[in-house]
Write an enzyme that holds these catalytic residues in place. Structure first.
Site, PDB file in Angstrom:
ATOM      1  N   CYS A 159       0.809  -1.279   0.024  1.00 36.38           N
ATOM      2  CA  CYS A 159      -0.038   0.029   0.036  1.00 36.38           C
ATOM      3  C   CYS A 159       0.874   1.197  -0.006  1.00 36.38           C
ATOM      4  O   CYS A 159       0.380   2.339  -0.268  1.00 36.38           O
ATOM      5  CB  CYS A 159      -0.915   0.021   1.384  1.00 36.38           C
ATOM      6  SG  CYS A 159      -2.228  -1.440   1.241  1.00 36.38           S
TER       7      CYS A 159
ATOM      8  N   HIS B   8      -3.294   7.349   2.353  1.00 34.15           N
ATOM      9  CA  HIS B   8      -3.825   5.972   1.698  1.00 34.15           C
ATOM     10  C   HIS B   8      -5.143   5.591   2.165  1.00 34.15           C
ATOM     11  O   HIS B   8      -5.295   5.610   3.266  1.00 34.15           O
ATOM     12  CB  HIS B   8      -2.632   4.852   1.805  1.00 34.15           C
ATOM     13  CG  HIS B   8      -3.229   3.497   1.981  1.00 34.15           C
ATOM     14  ND1 HIS B   8      -3.761   2.882   0.710  1.00 34.15           N
ATOM     15  CD2 HIS B   8      -3.207   2.458   2.780  1.00 34.15           C
ATOM     16  CE1 HIS B   8      -4.180   1.689   0.973  1.00 34.15           C
ATOM     17  NE2 HIS B   8      -3.941   1.418   2.289  1.00 34.15           N
TER      18      HIS B   8
ATOM     19  N   ASN C  39     -10.063  -0.352   0.311  1.00 37.32           N
ATOM     20  CA  ASN C  39      -8.879  -0.220   0.288  1.00 37.32           C
ATOM     21  C   ASN C  39      -8.106  -0.875  -1.162  1.00 37.32           C
ATOM     22  O   ASN C  39      -8.307  -2.071  -1.020  1.00 37.32           O
ATOM     23  CB  ASN C  39      -7.972  -0.768   1.514  1.00 37.32           C
ATOM     24  CG  ASN C  39      -6.327  -0.903   1.203  1.00 37.32           C
ATOM     25  OD1 ASN C  39      -5.955  -0.492   0.327  1.00 37.32           O
ATOM     26  ND2 ASN C  39      -5.927  -1.056   2.277  1.00 37.32           N
TER      27      ASN C  39
HETATM   28  N1  COA Z   1     -18.193  -8.203  11.345  1.00 32.74           N
HETATM   29  C1  COA Z   1     -18.473  -8.249  12.515  1.00 32.74           C
HETATM   30  N2  COA Z   1     -17.499  -8.472  13.590  1.00 32.74           N
HETATM   31  C2  COA Z   1     -16.375  -8.514  13.368  1.00 32.74           C
HETATM   32  C3  COA Z   1     -15.815  -8.218  12.025  1.00 32.74           C
HETATM   33  C4  COA Z   1     -16.704  -8.034  11.004  1.00 32.74           C
HETATM   34  N3  COA Z   1     -16.508  -7.916   9.584  1.00 32.74           N
HETATM   35  N4  COA Z   1     -14.468  -8.600  12.043  1.00 32.74           N
HETATM   36  C5  COA Z   1     -14.290  -8.744  13.168  1.00 32.74           C
HETATM   37  N5  COA Z   1     -15.264  -8.674  14.126  1.00 32.74           N
HETATM   38  C6  COA Z   1     -15.284  -8.869  15.767  1.00 32.74           C
HETATM   39  C7  COA Z   1     -14.345  -9.641  16.014  1.00 32.74           C
HETATM   40  O1  COA Z   1     -14.270 -11.018  16.252  1.00 32.74           O
HETATM   41  C8  COA Z   1     -14.191  -9.004  17.480  1.00 32.74           C
HETATM   42  O2  COA Z   1     -15.304  -9.789  18.228  1.00 32.74           O
HETATM   43  P1  COA Z   1     -15.111 -10.270  19.800  1.00 32.74           P
HETATM   44  O3  COA Z   1     -14.781  -8.989  20.639  1.00 32.74           O
HETATM   45  O4  COA Z   1     -16.304 -10.990  20.135  1.00 32.74           O
HETATM   46  O5  COA Z   1     -13.924 -10.953  19.654  1.00 32.74           O
HETATM   47  C9  COA Z   1     -14.687  -7.614  17.535  1.00 32.74           C
HETATM   48  O6  COA Z   1     -15.437  -7.610  16.243  1.00 32.74           O
HETATM   49  C10 COA Z   1     -13.566  -6.595  17.371  1.00 32.74           C
HETATM   50  O7  COA Z   1     -12.547  -7.116  16.517  1.00 32.74           O
HETATM   51  P2  COA Z   1     -11.373  -6.100  16.404  1.00 32.74           P
HETATM   52  O8  COA Z   1     -10.427  -6.881  15.592  1.00 32.74           O
HETATM   53  O9  COA Z   1     -11.057  -5.454  17.652  1.00 32.74           O
HETATM   54  O10 COA Z   1     -12.161  -5.032  15.657  1.00 32.74           O
HETATM   55  P3  COA Z   1     -11.556  -3.509  15.193  1.00 32.74           P
HETATM   56  O11 COA Z   1     -12.286  -2.372  15.768  1.00 32.74           O
HETATM   57  O12 COA Z   1     -10.049  -3.421  15.332  1.00 32.74           O
HETATM   58  O13 COA Z   1     -11.843  -3.672  13.489  1.00 32.74           O
HETATM   59  C11 COA Z   1     -10.558  -3.841  11.404  1.00 32.74           C
HETATM   60  C12 COA Z   1     -11.283  -4.391  12.720  1.00 32.74           C
HETATM   61  C13 COA Z   1      -9.639  -5.076  10.706  1.00 32.74           C
HETATM   62  C14 COA Z   1     -11.350  -2.951  10.780  1.00 32.74           C
HETATM   63  C15 COA Z   1      -9.344  -2.835  12.210  1.00 32.74           C
HETATM   64  O14 COA Z   1      -8.632  -3.421  12.939  1.00 32.74           O
HETATM   65  C16 COA Z   1      -8.555  -2.152  11.116  1.00 32.74           C
HETATM   66  O15 COA Z   1      -9.156  -1.457  10.024  1.00 32.74           O
HETATM   67  N6  COA Z   1      -7.293  -2.199  11.038  1.00 32.74           N
HETATM   68  C17 COA Z   1      -6.241  -1.850  10.111  1.00 32.74           C
HETATM   69  C18 COA Z   1      -6.250  -2.829   8.875  1.00 32.74           C
HETATM   70  C19 COA Z   1      -5.713  -2.149   7.445  1.00 32.74           C
HETATM   71  O16 COA Z   1      -5.798  -0.987   7.164  1.00 32.74           O
HETATM   72  N7  COA Z   1      -4.998  -2.654   6.856  1.00 32.74           N
HETATM   73  C20 COA Z   1      -4.412  -2.449   5.641  1.00 32.74           C
HETATM   74  C21 COA Z   1      -3.421  -1.481   5.862  1.00 32.74           C
HETATM   75  S1  COA Z   1      -2.835  -0.997   4.576  1.00 32.74           S
END
Ligand code: COA
Length: 335
Positions: free
Chosen positions: A119, A261, A291
């Protein structure tokens, strides 16, 4: 760290273009594949839908369309282009896809090659291309960012499949004797934290003859530690932009647009807040495309130029970040 005041030539921005695939995958659609909901995805990421490339919309095809539009805006004929850089992690051909785009464009005098930095790939390619122009090696360059991560997403992993989409963008940049609109940059990588986001080879041993085994190449799906990537982005991106502004003696209040980004709306909001840049100045099209990896920055910029949001001479602070881990920033004026 880069400084442009030692260089021979300035850089000007002449054109932009983009391409988005036709198929649309909505959050509702995803909720029929994995246990998720439109509400959850929108609240946590800002994404409503994303584009998915068909078999006819490969990285070469998308990159070509984007580059053609940038070339047309710049009013360049193909034979005047010296350099074509293709930022991608999902090439049609691991030996390089940029020369295919060169041939489709008819840019017979250009040198074309791929650059992979996930990215951050578009930012790193823009910086790389700028070096050739600044030192007088080349005059005209097309910098393309194109990816189709949909081919490598695990569509059963709700923690990552919600984020990614496909798309491409391109910029046409030119060396100038008297104007410089590319003010400087910073680039960083940290392989120690590389395990947070991967699209790795998952080789399998295959005997070719008499106990001599080869590691047969094949890629696994994208794996991601979302929370760690999130923490990395909201910590490092404001720091790298702030350091760049300080290095170049600019204040964040002078920035017309923050062009990040497009990974997650919460990351965009947090970076804007830390830099004291108001929300109206933080460009975002995440809602529509998610993304698109190396595609996001030039796709966002092209849309903003074509709908006249970004105007001639506007000051733009941009930052790419992602797998590697890799990140960086650049400051430039459009035009
Ligand atoms: N739908 C519903 N629930 C979901 C889910 C989805 N798509 N994905 C995860 N969950 C759940 C998890 O299982 C977790 O449940 P639990 O509390 O029962 O264990 C809960 O939601 C929280 O998960 P968490 O991973 O803490 O969520 P988050 O707020 O961190 O959001 C992302 C997850 C992936 C959206 C976030 O971490 C993110 O955007 N990270 C950056 C990733 C990125 O940008 N990558 C590319 C970089 S170039």
């Amino acid at each position: 760290m880069g400084e442009t005041n030692l260089s021979q030539f300035g850089i000007t921005f002449k054109g932009s273009g983009s391409y988005i695939p036709k198929q649309i995958l909505t959050n509702e659609d995803l909720s029929r594949i994995v246990d998720t909901s439109d509400k959850w995805i929108k609240t946590r990421t800002g994404i409503s839908k994303r584009r998915i490339s068909s078999i006819h919309e490969s990285v070469c095809q998308m990159g070509y369309e984007a580059a053609l539009r940038a070339m047309e805006m710049a009013n360049w004929s193909p034979d005047t282009i010296d350099l074509i850089l293709l930022a991608t992690s999902t090439p049609n051909d691991l030996f390089g896809s940029a020369p295919r785009i060169q041939s489709k464009l008819g840019a017979k005098n250009a040198t074309a090659f791929d650059l992979t930095a996930a990215c951050s790939g578009f930012l790193f390619s823009l910086i790389t291309g700028a070096q050739y122009l600044q030192n007088g090696s080349f005059k005209r360059a097309l910098i393309i960012g194109a990816d189709q991560l949909s081919s490598y997403v695990n569509w059963l992993d709700r923690g990552s499949c919600i984020l990614f989409g496909d798309g491409a963008g391109a910029l046409a940049i030119e060396a100038s004797d008297d104007i410089n609109n590319f003010y400087g940059f910073q680039m960083k990588t940290d392989g120690e934290r590389g395990g947070f986001l991967n699209l790795s080879v998952c080789g399998s041993e295959e005997e070719i003859i008499d106990d001599i085994k080869v590691n047969k190449g094949k890629f696994s799906n994208i794996t991601m530690n979302g929370q760690e990537v999130y923490k990395f982005a909201v910590r490092e991106v404001p720091i790298v932009i702030d350091n760049l502004l300080k290095q170049l003696n600019y204040n964040s209040s002078e920035v017309d647009w923050l062009l990040l980004h497009q990974a997650n709306q919460r990351i965009l909001d947090a970076v804007g807040e830390r830099l004291n840049i108001p929300k109206e100045k933080v460009l975002s099209n995440l809602n529509n495309y998610g993304n698109t990896s190396a595609g996001t920055i030039p796709l966002m910029l092209d849309e903003s130029i074509r709908n006249k949001k970004v105007k001639q001479n506007d000051l733009i602070a941009t930052s790419g970040f992602g797998a590697g881990l890799s990140w960086g920033a650049a400051l430039f004026r459009w035009g």
